[in-house]
Enzyme design. Structure first.
Site, PDB file in Angstrom:
ATOM      1  N   GLY A 178     -39.986 -78.437 107.957  1.00 12.95           N
ATOM      2  CA  GLY A 178     -38.484 -78.424 106.601  1.00 12.95           C
ATOM      3  C   GLY A 178     -38.896 -77.483 107.073  1.00 12.95           C
ATOM      4  N   LYS A 207     -43.107 -96.323  89.557  1.00 15.21           N
ATOM      5  CA  LYS A 207     -41.446 -96.206  90.433  1.00 15.21           C
ATOM      6  C   LYS A 207     -40.620 -96.942  90.477  1.00 15.21           C
ATOM      7  CE  LYS A 207     -41.955 -92.707  93.295  1.00 15.21           C
ATOM      8  NZ  LYS A 207     -42.510 -91.504  93.594  1.00 15.21           N
ATOM      9  N   GLY A 253     -36.323 -77.558 103.394  1.00 17.46           N
ATOM     10  CA  GLY A 253     -36.034 -77.843 102.401  1.00 17.46           C
ATOM     11  C   GLY A 253     -36.430 -77.423 100.887  1.00 17.46           C
ATOM     12  N   ASN A 254     -36.662 -78.101  99.817  1.00 14.07           N
ATOM     13  CA  ASN A 254     -37.782 -77.638  99.065  1.00 14.07           C
ATOM     14  C   ASN A 254     -38.270 -76.905  98.685  1.00 14.07           C
ATOM     15  OD1 ASN A 254     -38.566 -79.055  96.230  1.00 14.07           O
ATOM     16  ND2 ASN A 254     -36.687 -77.486  95.772  1.00 14.07           N
TER      17      ASN A 254
END
Ligand code: NAD
Length: 428
Positions: A219, A107, A221-222
């Site tokens: 949510g 990351k 979103g995507n």
């Protein structure tokens, strides 16, 4: 009174220690896996549009690459810390291992807030980041992707800088690129669809038919939108979704008891997954306080928005008929709430299995980029289904054989695979 600050790396290590003990890992392997293999902490000066110079701090942390090149996102965030990146890198190692794709975990991040930066300034940051790391990135070394506040454009700037340094086209160096510029079809669907493929397999085990089930989702979103799409295609009914309302600065839930209509809500949603409240009312949606998504009388709860959204404060509100929790978001359930949910007998699909569709498709993107040959969407989605189904079945079988819940079984499989790879390479 001293307050304890949540440290994600300490929490990731605690989970690892529990798994290491369960697997009876030897000390050297535990010592190796408790910490990242390599850490890069660096800083670079950037010339701002007004002519001033600002110094930005950045990280890339490669937790482990015994199973293949390290893989994980790069975030732009003003509150980034080394410990957050360490934890996220470790979780990527377990996620790629449980999905059984030949990659490790990494990351990265830059401490910055893109809201305060022009496009040119962001481009310079992307290019500087890659210039400082170029010897330690690459299709066979470490493959970044977009994360919080980074997107396909950032990946293209980074790729261009990397390819300029190397003097060749190497599109497999980064994933999350736009389709047509080395991106994969099916990527935008992958995470949400993957959640529902897991749900489909889990429902089979529980003897429930998906077309007779209902869900409530946090949510829009995507991840949430594509989870809803596949769930509805399979005959399931979503009765409630929640989203952040930018105007009111709070979350709101949108309910239609006969089932929300995805296209209708998409037509009144913005690119951030916010829903226009007035237009939702005119389309016949009941507007509830955001937290109410968790109280709905449904079979399945799917948190697909934020971490730490099911906690000791709201866990009691979960309806008595809920049978399954599919953790689409990363870390949506606090450890206290997790214990409570297990005691209640609610079947949980843990986050790093539930949302692994995203990284599996990123792996497909990398394979296609390396070949410079791109698959049709159907082929990508069919390979995704095969891979996730197989990951789910391995975890579920291991859980049954060892009398574990799915989360502990997923950790055990992932850590065991990585430990074996380290051992087989002769590292420990
Ligand atoms: P997104 O930014 O597209 O959507 C987030 C949604 O959450 C928006 O609809 C927003 O309105 C809503 N939201 C924000 N705060 C809320 C609140 N307090 N209550 C209710 N809703 C709220 O994000 P996404 O890409 O869909 O990701 C969702 C989660 O899934 C994140 O935890 C992310 O880390 C995780 N995840 C995403 C992917 C991926 O491929 N996108 C992969 C793995 C994990």
């Amino acid at each position: 009174m001293a307050t304890t600050v949540y440290n994600p790396f300490a929490s990731a290590q605690k989970q690892f220690d529990k798994t290491a003990e369960m697997l009876d890992l030897d000390k050297a392997t535990s010592d190796l896996l408790r910490f990242p293999m390599k850490e890069f902490h660096f800083q670079f000066p950037i010339q701002m549009d007004d002519g001033s110079v600002k110094v930005f701090k950045a990280y890339r942390i490669q937790h482990n690459d015994a199973r293949g090149p390290a893989k994980g996102g790069i975030r732009f965030h003003p509150q980034e810390t080394a410990d957050t990146i360490r934890a996220l890198a470790m979780w990527m190692t377990w996620k790629t291992a449980v999905a059984d794709i030949p990659l490790g975990g990494a990351k990265g991040g830059v401490i910055c807030d893109p809201h305060d930066l022009s496009n040119y300034e962001q481009e310079r940051i992307c290019r500087a980041y890659v210039r400082h790391l170029s010897a330690n990135l690459g299709p066979n070394v470490d493959i970044p992707s977009p994360e919080i506040m980074t997107n396909a454009q950032h990946m293209l700037w980074m790729l261009d800088e990397y390819e300029t340094i190397k003097g060749q086209r190497l599109p497999g160096t980064l994933t999350g690129k736009p389709v047509g510029m080395g991106g994969s079809l099916g990527r935008k669907e992958a995470t949400g669809y993957g959640v529902i493929i897991n749900v489909r397999e889990a429902l089979k085990e529980l003897g429930l038919e998906i077309d007779k089930t209902t869900a409530s989702i946090q949510g829009f979103g995507n991840v949430a939108q594509y989870a809803i799409e596949l769930f509805q295609q399979m005959g399931g009914k979503v009765i409630c979704v929640s989203a952040w309302d930018q105007k009111e600065q709070k979350a709101l839930a949108y309910r239609k008891k006969d089932g929300i209509i995805l296209e209708e809500l998409q037509s009144i949603a913005d690119i951030f997954g916010g829903i226009n409240k007035e237009r939702a009312i005119s389309l016949g949606y009941e507007i509830l306080e955001g937290e109410k998504w968790i109280e709905q009388d449904v079979d399945i709860l799917i948190p697909a928005a934020l971490d730490n959204s099911i906690t000791a404060e709201n866990m009691q509100m979960i309806s008595k008929n809920v049978k399954m929790l599919a953790e689409a978001a990363n870390g949506p359930t606090s450890s206290e709430a997790s214990n409570y949910i297990e005691e209640r007998g609610i079947f949980t699909i843990p986050d790093f299995l539930a949302n692994s569709g995203g990284v599996i498709c990123s792996y497909f993107e990398q394979v296609q980029s390396n070949m410079n040959y791109y698959w049709e969407k159907e082929e990508v989605l069919s390979k995704l289904d095969t891979k996730i189904t197989s990951a789910y079945i391995s975890v579920s079988n291991f859980a049954m054989e060892n009398d574990l819940n799915l989360r502990d079984a997923a950790y055990a499989i992932a850590v065991d695979r990585v430990a074996r790879a380290c051992h087989d390479r002769g590292w420990v």
